[in-house]
Design a protein around this motif. Sequence first.
Motif, short mmCIF file in Angstrom:
data_model
loop_
_atom_site.label_atom_id
_atom_site.label_comp_id
_atom_site.label_asym_id
_atom_site.label_seq_id
_atom_site.Cartn_x
_atom_site.Cartn_y
_atom_site.Cartn_z
N GLY A 61 -6.87 -4.49 9.33
CA GLY A 61 -6.38 -3.72 10.46
C GLY A 61 -7.37 -3.64 11.61
O GLY A 61 -6.98 -3.55 12.77
N GLY B 297 -2.03 -7.51 3.89
CA GLY B 297 -2.55 -6.15 3.88
C GLY B 297 -1.47 -5.13 3.55
O GLY B 297 -1.68 -4.21 2.75
N LEU B 298 -0.29 -5.29 4.16
CA LEU B 298 0.81 -4.36 3.90
C LEU B 298 1.28 -4.46 2.46
O LEU B 298 1.53 -3.43 1.80
CB LEU B 298 1.97 -4.66 4.85
N PHE C 79 2.28 0.26 10.57
CA PHE C 79 1.85 -1.11 10.30
C PHE C 79 3.07 -2.01 10.05
O PHE C 79 3.15 -3.13 10.57
CB PHE C 79 0.93 -1.12 9.08
N ALA D 98 -1.77 -9.63 8.14
CA ALA D 98 -1.07 -8.35 8.25
C ALA D 98 -0.07 -8.17 7.10
O ALA D 98 0.02 -7.10 6.50
CB ALA D 98 -0.35 -8.27 9.59
N THR E 56 -1.09 -2.75 0.16
CA THR E 56 -1.00 -1.30 0.30
C THR E 56 0.20 -0.75 -0.48
O THR E 56 0.11 0.28 -1.15
CB THR E 56 -0.89 -0.91 1.78
N THR F 292 1.42 3.39 7.01
CA THR F 292 2.20 2.28 6.46
C THR F 292 3.41 1.97 7.33
O THR F 292 3.72 0.81 7.60
CB THR F 292 2.65 2.60 5.03
N ILE G 55 -5.96 -3.86 3.75
CA ILE G 55 -5.28 -3.51 5.00
C ILE G 55 -6.23 -2.79 5.96
O ILE G 55 -6.13 -2.93 7.18
CB ILE G 55 -4.03 -2.64 4.71
#
Length: 347
Positions: free
Chosen positions: A61, A45-46, A134, A42, A49, A131, A57
């Motif tokens: 996700g 991925g963030l 998340f 996680a 992004t 975003t 992400i």
Amino acid sequence: MNPASLIPLAEPVPIHWAWFDVLLIVTLTAHLIFMNALVGSAVIGLTRTLRGRGTVIREVGKKLPPLLALTINMGVAPLLFLQVNYGHFDYVSSVLMGGWWLAVIAALMFSYYGFYIYKFRYDRMGDSMRTALFATSILGLLYVGWMFSNNMTIMLRPEIWSRYFTAGGAFLNWSDPVIYPRFLHFMVGAVAVGGLFVALLGGFRANQDMIDTGMIWFTRGTLVNLAVGIWFLISLPQDILLAFMGRNIPATATLVASLVAAAFMLAAGFRKEPKKAAIWAVITVFIMVCTRHWLRTLFLAPWYSMESTPITGRYGSFFLFLGFLVVGLAAVAYMISLYFKSRQGRA
């Protein structure tokens, strides 16, 4: 106030306490592997992004809701086994934290639903909303990790329990120098294993970019975590530090073994071999959990020894547990086989 007077009496256990310690170590290893894959992937991925690269992400996700569910379910067993052998410490630390500890449930539910909304309403939300959702879901997981670090350190330090009376109620373990490297050791390790999860997912998707990205995060995260681990080690009280430096042979052996396993894990990571790295990662996490067990034993040594636990010798409940375990594992294996058959049918 004598801290020993605040420690409840240990309850008798039905079978030898070593069984529960072994089950605690095995189940905690499984829980940490899922937790690391969840939190680490996680965060990766963030981060990708925020750098304008949103492919990871989206793929990650999709996996986070079931990963979080598995992490929670895998965490139930080690928590129960911990409470069997060390409940008279763990229950006290949970009560001393009060509302901070109870809020863990709300934080988990928030993160769980946040990841579900992200997965199923991805196309209906704008980039900024996705975003933000998340990121706040990750913050919920970090809160849970921080509360667990507080709980697990407060239970090891009966000498600080009397703060409850001077603090006017619930308190956290802010003044403990061990808690900060301990928490970071888990979280940086999670990022490393999360990178490995991304790489394995990329291999399944035949996505070379995800493999490369994941292995970079895995190797760099592991190197950083080695430095954090050294900080963690030197922050320990001197007598415990010396125990890991040779005074306690089993504790020293597990620490050395974890470093050796980490070296093989890193070697596989630098060669960009996700599957071999994953095998070594599981071995490394298992040995590190054994090291953590010795750390708990050494911290509690002035207050309690498992050898003093009364044993009733009633094995009926243990055999019942083993029976349900076998049946449960068989049911899970059957459900997994049905899942893969359904995927082949859809293909």
